[in-house]
Design an enzyme around this catalytic site. Structure first.
Site, mmCIF file in Angstrom:
data_model
loop_
_atom_site.group_PDB
_atom_site.id
_atom_site.type_symbol
_atom_site.label_atom_id
_atom_site.label_comp_id
_atom_site.label_asym_id
_atom_site.label_seq_id
_atom_site.Cartn_x
_atom_site.Cartn_y
_atom_site.Cartn_z
ATOM 1 N N LYS A 216 18.323 116.986 -48.122
ATOM 2 C CA LYS A 216 17.360 118.022 -47.752
ATOM 3 C C LYS A 216 16.644 117.615 -46.462
ATOM 4 C CE LYS A 216 13.617 115.961 -50.486
ATOM 5 N NZ LYS A 216 12.573 116.173 -51.496
ATOM 6 N N MET B 72 0.760 114.479 -26.806
ATOM 7 C CA MET B 72 1.841 115.358 -27.234
ATOM 8 C C MET B 72 3.208 114.846 -26.806
ATOM 9 S SD MET B 72 2.414 119.441 -26.508
ATOM 10 C CE MET B 72 0.905 119.903 -27.357
ATOM 11 N N TYR C 19 -6.408 110.250 -23.959
ATOM 12 C CA TYR C 19 -7.520 111.140 -24.260
ATOM 13 C C TYR C 19 -8.623 110.438 -25.056
ATOM 14 C CZ TYR C 19 -4.368 114.923 -22.881
ATOM 15 O OH TYR C 19 -3.518 115.744 -22.185
ATOM 16 N N ARG D 18 4.762 119.963 -60.646
ATOM 17 C CA ARG D 18 5.227 120.843 -59.561
ATOM 18 C C ARG D 18 6.115 121.914 -60.198
ATOM 19 N NH1 ARG D 18 6.863 116.633 -54.773
ATOM 20 N NH2 ARG D 18 8.808 116.754 -55.953
#
Length: 417
Positions: free
Chosen positions: A48, A325, A278, A145
């Site tokens: 998956k 990023m 940053y 779940r």
């Protein structure tokens, strides 16, 4: 996602400037190892989430070559991708919504996990396809779940039996999922197993001719042989990563399959007190050299992983300042030669065989787990599939020493706890 096979010889110049390099022989090794540990149970390779970021189709093929009997995915769409690639191995998809394409799944011969509410939709799909659906009923043994709660289990069995008698489906499996198998001493696993065994017995009493009973995940494969039943579902283990906080891949005999690497984009000398990235959360303590690494959180590098390790020219450096990023920065220290290191290979994680960083190191830096580190690598990073196998007969599963496969965790657990 870009997935590119690499030539047998793949020098640095042949690789993209950024790449997640996946060794398919490592996948095969890990599957063979899991087969040894789980024997006589069969192995489902869980592919998956694009094989935990490794590339579902090439990983599925490698896993099947190494002896996996089943493939497992979360979504029907993932199973259909495998079928479209010509992979016909038994495949189970288990996470659905009312909009899931049950008809396509039944038509493609995909087994369906069922938590009860899906039965009507699965039967409708079987009618449309004019073939019985293959269903694995899921019992919620305590994870909370998906899955049928124990108080509704017999009602769901009765409904499934009616559809089975009408030739619309076959209940071929009963399964569940463990909550704390990565902590082998916790008693909740025993409680879950008790519920699971009762659910299997009730299913068999209701007339289900079960082919497989499965509950074991990667940690249970190594630490709880009593969970193996007919089939085990190997996820993180086939990618060579340990599911235990106190056991490494090497301890278990696993080989990490993915190496995340790039090239140093820029290297420059800076004065003491130079702020980095940053927020200027880091300033150089003295004159130093900074290396710019062209991977950031858009590529899957966790923004929270300040201090993450990067291996450059045989030395491991640390990420300083905030991950941006598209880029991160490492402090190379005052003695670095910027000209020599500019354009050098930078490995964020890999096998760790050379003492370099691993996905576990990044997980610790980011305050997460190794599963997330590899799975989150974004599609903008090309996957390059290589094969380190030597031209010789692959080792049979039975040739792998079981004691080495089990590792310390099984021995500490006494083989059954």
């Amino acid at each position: 996602m870009t997935s590119t096979p690499a030539p047998a010889s793949h020098p640095l110049a042949d690789l993209p400037e950024r790449a997640a390099v996946v060794d398919l022989e490592a996948i095969r090794h890990n599957v063979r190892l899991v087969r040894t540990v789980a024997d006589p149970a069969r192995v489902m390779a869980v592919v998956k989430a694009d094989a935990y970021g490794h590339g579902a189709v090439p990983v599925a093929r490698a896993a099947l070559e190494a002896g996996a009997s089943w493939l497992g995915v979360a979504h029907i769409s993932e199973a259909l991708t495998l079928r479209a690639a010509g992979i016909e191995a038994p495949t189970l998809a288990w996470l659905h919504t009312p909009e899931s394409n049950f008809s396509a799944a039944v038509g493609a011969g995909v087994d369906l996990g069922c938590s009860g509410w899906e039965l009507g939709r699965i039967v409708q799909a079987a009618r449309e396809q004019e073939r019985p659906a293959r269903v694995h009923l899921k019992i919620d043994t305590g994870l909370g779940r998906n899955g049928v709660t124990p108080d509704r289990w017999e009602a769901v069995l009765d409904e499934a039996a009616e559809y089975q008698d009408a030739g619309l489906l076959r209940v071929v499996g009963v399964f569940s999922h463990l909550a704390v198998a990565d902590e082998p001493d916790r008693p909740e696993t025993d409680a879950q197993l008790d519920v699971f065994r009762d659910a299997v017995a009730l299913a068999e009493d209701a007339g289900c001719d079960l082919e497989v009973r499965h509950i074991a995940n990667s940690p249970a494969i190594f630490s709880r042989p009593d969970t193996h039943f007919d089939l085990v579902r190997a996820g993180i283990a086939i990618y060579g990563l340990s599911p235990f906080v106190d056991q490494s891949s090497a301890d278990l005999g696993l080989r990490p399959a993915m190496t995340l690497r790039t090239l140093v984009s820029q290297c420059k000398r800076v004065p003491a007190g130079q702020g980095v990235s940053y927020g200027l959360t880091y300033r150089t303590p003295g004159e130093s050299a900074l290396g710019l690494i062209p991977l950031g959180y858009a590529d899957g590098v966790p923004r929270t992983s300040e201090g993450g390790p990067v291996r450059i020219a045989g030395t491991t450096y640390r990420v300083v300042g905030r991950v941006a990023m598209d880029q991160t920065v490492v402090d190379l220290g005052p003695d670095a030669d910027p000209e020599a290191l500019a354009g050098a290979e930078a490995v964020l994680f890999g096998t760790g065989d050379d003492g370099g960083p691993t996905a576990d190191d990044w997980a610790r830096a980011a305050g997460t787990i190794n599963y997330e580190i590899v799975t989150r690598i974004s599609p903008r990073v090309p996957r390059i599939h290589v094969d380190s196998a030597v031209p010789a007969e692959p080792a049979a599963a039975e040739d792998i020493p079981v004691e080495a496969a089990l590792g310390d965790v099984a021995r500490a657990a006494g083989g059954a706890a």
